[in-house]
Design a protein around this motif. Sequence first.
Motif: not given
Length: 266
Positions: A113-118, A202-208, A231-237
């Motif tokens: 996740a430290d390599r990903i912005d969005r 995948v619930a661990l993903v915390d990137r936008p 499952t991903i907090p705050g994800a848009e669909l």
Amino acid sequence: MENRLFFTTGDGCRIAFRLDGPADKPVLMLSNSIATALEMWDMQIASLANHFRVLRYDMRGHGQSAAPAGAYSLDRLGRDVVELLDALDIRRVDFCGLSLGGMVGQWLGIHAADRIDRLILCNTSPYLETAEQFDAMIRGLADTDDMSDMADMFIGNWFPPAMRETPNAVVDGFRNMVLATSPQGLAGNFAAVRDMDLRRTVALVDRPTLVIAGQYDTVTLASHSEEIAATIPGAELVVLPAVHITNVELPDAFMASVMAFLRPAT
């Protein structure tokens, strides 16, 4: 395609990649569907390169990248991305992956996740309940160099009848990508998909995160995208009225969704 560059991963696999757009723009990395090469994003590059330094690559087993023997893992495919970013001295990227590329994107969101912005996950799944089917296809690929049946299968899964049943240069280009794919490389990637199960992690993903689904996708069902987004907090669909290769079937709607997410109005 010309202008590919190459680097070698820690396990000795030669990976092809390409950069488009100004060097001073933020980097957007694109990751392809199984049985395609980086050309699958050609329709988006002119527009994206106005805003981003676009990094595309041929996943191992695809395009001009090497196709090592044996089963691949999603972990290995994810580490290929991290090692490519390291080789290019790129610390962070926005990442957009479709199908298998979206599976790699999920892995990155969990483990790097430290390599990903969005993060944009298109027409993908955290898990496919088709192990026996993958095993059968892997066995078949061991005995053939003819990818015609695979091309027929993929094209049938990827595009609507209206695109498949009349002459279409874009669909023909995708068919040619499948025909050019190494059977050994495709088998290795089938194994990675077969063994993948990200339903809990995948619930661990915390990137936008933006999840794009195809309403009529018969492989990575829209319900799979709904599961990821829930499952991903705050994800848009976003659900587009398309089959599987949404960036090609509905390029304008696809790009509108991508740009609204990557460059939101302020």
